[in-house]
Design a protein around this motif. Structure first.
Motif, short mmCIF file in Angstrom:
data_model
loop_
_atom_site.label_atom_id
_atom_site.label_comp_id
_atom_site.label_asym_id
_atom_site.label_seq_id
_atom_site.Cartn_x
_atom_site.Cartn_y
_atom_site.Cartn_z
N TYR A 292 14.32 4.80 188.02
CA TYR A 292 14.48 4.90 186.58
C TYR A 292 14.56 3.49 186.02
O TYR A 292 14.55 2.52 186.80
CB TYR A 292 15.66 5.78 186.18
N ALA A 293 14.64 3.39 184.68
CA ALA A 293 14.49 2.08 184.03
C ALA A 293 15.35 0.99 184.67
O ALA A 293 14.89 -0.12 184.93
CB ALA A 293 14.82 2.20 182.55
N PHE A 294 16.59 1.34 184.94
CA PHE A 294 17.53 0.38 185.52
C PHE A 294 17.03 -0.15 186.86
O PHE A 294 16.98 -1.35 187.11
CB PHE A 294 18.88 1.11 185.67
N GLY A 295 16.63 0.78 187.73
CA GLY A 295 16.13 0.38 189.05
C GLY A 295 14.86 -0.43 188.94
O GLY A 295 14.66 -1.40 189.67
N HIS A 296 13.99 -0.01 188.02
CA HIS A 296 12.73 -0.73 187.85
C HIS A 296 12.97 -2.16 187.39
O HIS A 296 12.32 -3.10 187.87
CB HIS A 296 11.84 -0.04 186.80
N SER A 297 13.95 -2.31 186.47
CA SER A 297 14.16 -3.66 185.96
C SER A 297 14.79 -4.54 187.02
O SER A 297 14.46 -5.73 187.14
CB SER A 297 14.97 -3.63 184.66
N GLU B 6 14.27 -4.19 190.20
CA GLU B 6 13.17 -4.46 191.13
C GLU B 6 12.33 -5.63 190.61
O GLU B 6 11.96 -6.54 191.37
CB GLU B 6 12.33 -3.19 191.24
N ALA B 7 12.05 -5.60 189.30
CA ALA B 7 11.24 -6.66 188.71
C ALA B 7 11.96 -8.01 188.79
O ALA B 7 11.36 -9.04 189.13
CB ALA B 7 10.92 -6.32 187.25
N ASP B 8 13.26 -8.00 188.49
CA ASP B 8 14.03 -9.25 188.54
C ASP B 8 14.05 -9.83 189.94
O ASP B 8 13.84 -11.03 190.13
CB ASP B 8 15.48 -8.99 188.08
N ILE B 9 14.28 -8.97 190.95
CA ILE B 9 14.33 -9.45 192.34
C ILE B 9 12.97 -10.03 192.73
O ILE B 9 12.89 -11.11 193.33
CB ILE B 9 14.68 -8.31 193.31
N THR B 10 11.91 -9.29 192.41
CA THR B 10 10.56 -9.73 192.78
C THR B 10 10.29 -11.12 192.23
O THR B 10 9.79 -12.00 192.93
CB THR B 10 9.51 -8.75 192.24
N THR C 130 21.82 -7.26 184.70
CA THR C 130 21.00 -7.14 185.91
C THR C 130 20.34 -8.46 186.25
O THR C 130 20.14 -8.79 187.42
CB THR C 130 19.90 -6.08 185.70
N TYR C 131 20.01 -9.24 185.23
CA TYR C 131 19.36 -10.52 185.46
C TYR C 131 20.30 -11.44 186.24
O TYR C 131 19.92 -12.01 187.27
CB TYR C 131 18.99 -11.16 184.12
N ALA C 132 21.51 -11.57 185.76
CA ALA C 132 22.48 -12.46 186.40
C ALA C 132 22.80 -12.00 187.81
O ALA C 132 22.90 -12.81 188.74
CB ALA C 132 23.76 -12.53 185.57
N LEU C 133 22.96 -10.70 187.98
CA LEU C 133 23.31 -10.19 189.30
C LEU C 133 22.18 -10.41 190.30
O LEU C 133 22.40 -10.91 191.41
CB LEU C 133 23.62 -8.69 189.22
N SER C 134 20.98 -10.02 189.91
CA SER C 134 19.90 -10.13 190.89
C SER C 134 19.56 -11.59 191.14
O SER C 134 19.29 -11.99 192.26
CB SER C 134 18.68 -9.34 190.44
N ASN C 135 19.60 -12.38 190.08
CA ASN C 135 19.36 -13.80 190.21
C ASN C 135 20.31 -14.43 191.22
O ASN C 135 19.90 -15.09 192.18
CB ASN C 135 19.59 -14.49 188.86
N GLY C 136 21.59 -14.19 190.95
CA GLY C 136 22.62 -14.81 191.80
C GLY C 136 22.46 -14.41 193.25
O GLY C 136 22.35 -15.25 194.15
N THR C 137 22.43 -13.09 193.48
CA THR C 137 22.39 -12.62 194.87
C THR C 137 21.08 -12.97 195.54
O THR C 137 21.06 -13.45 196.69
CB THR C 137 22.59 -11.10 194.90
N ALA C 138 19.97 -12.75 194.83
CA ALA C 138 18.67 -13.01 195.46
C ALA C 138 18.52 -14.48 195.81
O ALA C 138 18.06 -14.83 196.91
CB ALA C 138 17.55 -12.55 194.52
#
Lengths: 295, 334, 403
Positions: free
Chosen positions: C175-180, C182-186, C149-157
């Motif tokens: 749920y945990a996945f969505g929350h994390s 959300e946190a990464d994007i923020t 999730t880190y790599a994906l949100s990092n890259g796209t964001a």
């Protein structure tokens, strides 16, 4: 900007309208359930599967037979209605008169079979269905952009609901039906073919579910599991409204759509659960539901 | 039985009835002894963790059967008790790692009983389908609560629950030790249910199930009796859930989902509602089917097969497998 | 009784072997267990296709390691952690399985990891997304191969931010996945000079997204980020398309988008969508060649997960061959030592925390006009070097690193 509970009024209006649209959906689905329970005393756990069947018939009809959306609106309910009649005649008839529990369990088992079969045949991911051309685009209402299709859903659902209500509560056919299920022997003595009426009623309930399925096809992913999650919410709606009450199901459906819509604004995480909270509260205060009569 | 003088026909009928009951009771004792004998050696031939899963679900089904078969109440929310037992036990054992395992299990069982009391107080006054729907609604609220809580781990579940030590010294990480403990728990639960059914309280419950208005007119506090059955059923379900969590070292939302409530109904129906052995037979079949079908080529057909079994049971085997077998025995070996 | 004899045999063998555990292959077989969602909502992510990819890897390797046969088991985890955990437990207890592959739903993976750690086996995780698997939940018994999730949100964001999207609205699954996610994007948006103007968490799973899309439209954000996956993400995208979100000028960014999602939704709905991927079938000759072979067996083009199963399995088998052992720690150490150079990744490295760091790719979904065939769905905009894409070791909370 006028605010209400910390939310701009325009936003609230938009959400309420969406809630009403969802409510019309719930009303349509609950109506079928309420008819089947109110008149036939069958707790139809297969309702979600029948809804799914309606949506799939629509998709497959387009894919293999080139049947367009407008024909599907009649064809799918007809097809699924026939399936429903077959279910009633072949299976439900055998346990007529037994404890309600068995009807519940039989239809639950049926739902498992139908949904399992469709998963096997079509996989679990949804198929998409193209939006009918005439209903593409939307209206700019100022406070929101309303897709034409959603406006159509509320109109179609409400019309079908009101026509059904009228048929059952105000026409002679409806009175035969109500009398036939209350006192079948007497009605048989009058020459009314009660078993046929019962079969037709279940078929009609199934057709209603399928009609909701057709309405759903262009806007929700059509997947074998689409009915399962919706089912317990619809049951809750019927119970809140009062299990035998036709008007109760319609009004409660709309009401629950509104309540759910508001929940999505103020506490969205609970949107799937609020209907159960309402059910518990209502049943504590009015055990037979909002419009029901204690049997 | 009243001491009033009965005519010879009545006396004969009573005698036959008593003999049948004694024969049935003797038969049950034999079955039970055979069961214990097999259960004691089973883990040496069959994978013990599978057997433990079976026993936990069998206890669950027995507890459910107490409510459905003997009190005549169909609950659609028993998953809430299974999950409560599991989560509370899991939480207690993870937080207080020095704690003896049976204390953790006790905590889970008590929590389930308490929840059962709450559910019961809210639902008991309703009948039939309304009762079932209230239990479903309450269970959904519980599901939501567990999904949102942090201590449950939400979607990921409560993981890494230690097996711990029984009574402080028996190491339950050993599958064999764990198995005998689970067997003991099952036998305890089963015998408790049996004693309850055959007690005076059980007789009143039977009377209520058969003719509630008459029971009321006889002066019995029907609601209190039903409530007690509900709480007992909830407590034993919680016990099953607690034990299961220790066995698998995991408690998840699967236990609280309404599908689980549906599964236990299937197990009980399949085995035979209101029979002694039914729940065990039903649970064994369903658990075995699910375990062995899902890893074979028929995996995708599991739900369809379960559905077909459901339908067949309702249409033809309404007395369940045990009931059907009992009829067979009566017909052929009378 | 066969079980008893086998158990005794195993005990004796283990006793005899315990002294020489290093350079031996247990049971004279390499046993791989493939666990994934085979019939549920994540079926197309890995599922039966991943099993084929695994088989391809074993076949390409030759079917055996130093004369010892490679045996594959597989099971459906039904997306339930208890089912998955039980299966793995039974595989290890009864069949002495050496390595688990596939592994999709994070809840299943976490339960399996606990067992694998207890029994000192190895898990090759290809399907799951959670970056916490190599962060606070890292262990010496699993590796995370394809993406997180880190790599994906990092890259796209980052990419969308740099295109001028400053105000963001996040639609996250509750749920945990969505929350994390959300946190990464923020984090990315705020450190990049943007701001989150609104967010909403929808129940997982949700049936109707109209209300949330309306909220996104009302927020006035330039970018609407979808911090969800699978059916929810598909539903949200379709609803957004119906409500004319893109037409009114808002940009959609999908955080976790797979090839099969785009394929099932169709280009009409998804065109222009920006996403980050770990691999794409149409990048170079090597990827195309493998993808065609896969397509012949499965009938669909492979997603990055399928390619990852293939790559991780081969890397594992090579390490076993090099060390002559199937002891988990020995093999894992070898896998870390050896760089990954195959059709999946070039100059990929497996880090001590279990993270396989490799280049990620920023992609955009083609318009229907640009697409020339059924699976011609992405255009690769640029490569994001591995060290930039993934969470650096300096930021890591992994217990294996913190010293």
């Amino acid at each position: 900007m006028t605010m209400l509970f910390g939310v701009p009024l325009s936003v609230l209006l938009g959400q309420l309208l969406l809630g009403l649209i969802n409510g019309a959906f719930y009303a349509l689905l609950s109506l079928g359930l309420a008819i089947i329970f109110g008149l036939l005393r069958i707790i139809n756990f297969a309702h979600g599967a029948l809804y799914m069947l309606g949506a799939f018939v629509t998709v497959l009809g387009l894919q293999y037979l080139g049947v367009n959306y407008w024909f599907a609106l009649f064809l799918a309910p007809l097809t699924v209605g026939l399936v429903g009649m077959a279910i009633e005649k072949g299976l439900l008839r055998r346990i007529a008169g037994e404890d309600h529990l068995y009807g519940l369990l039989l239809t639950f088992g049926l739902a498992l079979i139908i949904e399992g079969l469709f998963v096997k045949l079509f996989g679990v991911s949804g198929s998409s269905y193209p939006m009918p051309d005439a209903l593409k685009g939307g209206f700019n209402l100022g406070f929101m952009f309303l897709p034409k299709y959603r406006a159509w859903v509320i109109v179609a659902a409400l019309v079908v609901c009101l026509v059904t209500w009228y048929m059952i509560e105000r026409t002679r056919l409806g009175s035969y039906l109500r009398a036939g299920t209350e006192n079948p022997k007497l009605m048989q003595a009058f020459g009314i073919n009660v078993p046929l009426l019962i079969t037709l009623t279940y078929g009609y309930g199934a057709a209603l579910a399928a009609f909701a399925g057709v309405l759903a096809a262009p806007i929700y992913p059509v997947a074998p599991g689409m009915g399962a999650n919706l089912l317990i919410v619809v049951f809750a709606v019927v119970v809140i409204g009062g299990m035998g009450s036709i008007m109760g199901a319609i009004v409660t459906g709309l009401l629950m759509g509104l309540i759910e819509g508001l929940t999505k604004v103020f506490y969205p995480e609970a949107a799937n659960t609020v209907v159960f909270l309402v059910m518990v509260l209502v049943l504590l205060v009015r055990p037979a539901g909002l419009f029901g009569k204690e049997t | 039985m009243s001491e009033a003088i009965k005519n010879p026909v009545q006396q004969q009928r009573i005698r036959v009835e008593r003999e049948r009951r004694i024969a049935a009771s003797r038969r049950n004792k034999v079955f039970f002894a055979v069961f214990i004998a097999i259960a004691l050696v089973a883990p040496f031939g069959i994978y013990p963790v599978f057997l433990m899963k079976l026993l936990c679900f069998a206890l669950f089904a027995c507890a459910f059967n107490l409510l459905l078969g003997y009190a005549g109440l169909l609950s659609f929310g028993h998953a809430a008790f299974l999950a409560t037992g599991g989560y509370i036990t899991g939480f207690v054992l993870t937080e207080y790692s020095g704690l003896s395992t049976e204390v953790g299990i006790l905590a889970g069982t008590v929590a389930s009983a308490a929840l059962g009391l709450v559910f019961g107080l809210l639902a008991i006054r309703r009948q039939g389908i309304y009762f079932a729907m209230i239990t479903l609604a309450l269970a959904q609220l519980v599901f939501f609560m567990y999904m949102q809580s942090s201590f449950t781990g939400g979607e990921n579940g409560l993981q890494g629950v230690p097996r711990g030590h029984l009574f402080g010294f028996i190491d339950l990480a050993d599958n064999l030790n764990m198995y005998y403990f689970v067997l003991a728990v099952f036998v305890f639960g089963f015998l408790l249910i049996q004693r309850t059914i055959h007690s005076p309280y059980g007789q009143v419950l039977k009377a209520i199930r058969e003719n509630e208005p008459r029971a009321i007119s006889l002066g019995y506090n029907v609601n209190a009796h039903k409530l007690l059955a509900f709480v007992l059923s909830a407590a034993l379900t919680g016990l099953a859930g607690s034990t299961k969590t220790v066995v698998f070292q995991l408690a998840s939302l699967t236990d609280a989902h309404w599908h689980m409530s549906g599964e236990v109904i299937l197990m009980t129906l399949l085995g035979g509602v209101g029979t002694v052995l039914g729940p065990f037979v039903g649970a064994s079949i369903v658990v075995t089917l699910q375990t062995y079908l899902s890893s074979g080529p028929l995996g995708a057909w599991v739900h369809v097969i379960l559905g077909v079994i459901f339908v067949l049971c309702v249409l033809m085997f309404r007395a369940g497998i045990v009931g059907w077998a009992a009829k067979l025995i009566q017909k052929n070996f009378k | 009784m066969k079980g008893l004899r086998k158990a005794i045999g195993l005990i004796v063998a283990t006793g005899l072997l315990s002294g020489t555990a290093q350079a031996e292959i247990s049971d004279n077989e390499i046993r791989i267990g493939y666990l994934a969602d085979m019939s549920g909502t994540y079926r197309d992510l890995s599922g039966p296709g991943g099993l084929e990819a695994l088989k391809m890897a074993v076949e390409d390797f030759g079917g055996q390691v130093n004369g010892k046969k490679i045996v594959i088991y597989n099971a459906d985890d039904l997306n339930k952690p208890d089912v998955g955990a039980n299966t793995v437990r039974q595989w290890i207890d009864e069949k002495n399985v050496d390595v688990i592959a596939g592994l999709v739903a994070t809840s299943v993976v976490m339960a399996v990891n606990k067992i694998v750690e207890q029994e000192n086996k190895l898990a090759l995780i290809s399907g799951s997304a959670s970056s916490s698997l190599t962060n606070e939940f890292c262990s010496p018994n699993h590796v995370h191969w394809v993406y997180d999730t880190y790599a994906l949100s990092n890259g796209t964001a980052h990419a969308v931010l740099s295109e001028g999207g400053k105000d963001w609205f996040i639609l996250a699954a509750d749920y945990a996945f969505g929350h994390s996610l959300e946190a990464d994007i923020t984090k990315v948006v705020e450190t990049g000079g943007g701001q989150i103007v609104g967010k909403v968490r929808h129940p997982f799973p949700s049936n109707d997204f109209s209300s949330y899309i309306l909220q996104a439209q009302g927020s006035g954000a330039e970018v609407v980020a979808l911090a969800n996956a699978g059916a929810d993400m598909v539903n949200a995208l379709q609803t957004a398309s119906q409500f004319g979100l893109a037409q009114s000028g808002q940009k959609l960014a999908g955080m976790v988008v797979f090839l099969n999602d785009v394929h099932s939704m169709g280009l009409d709905v998804t065109q222009g969508l920006m996403l980050t991927t770990g691999w794409y079938w149409d990048m170079n000759d090597e990827t195309r060649e493998w993808a065609q072979r896969y397509h012949k067996r499965v009938g669909r083009m492979p997603s990055m997960t399928h390619a990852g199963v293939y790559s991780s399995t081969l890397h594992y088998l090579n390490a076993v061959k090099e060390t002559g052992s199937d002891d988990t720690q020995v093999v894992r150490a070898k896998m870390i030592e050896t760089p990954i150079n195959d059709m999946f990744a070039k100059n990929g490295t497996l880090r001590e925390d279990g993270r396989m760091v490799h280049d990620m790719y920023l992609a955009q979904v083609k318009t229907p006009a640009e697409s020339t065939s059924e699976w011609d769905l992405y255009k690769i905009l640029r490569t994001i070097p591995g060290e930039q894409a993934y969470r650096s070791l300096a930021d890591s909370q992994c217990k294996l690193i913190k010293n």
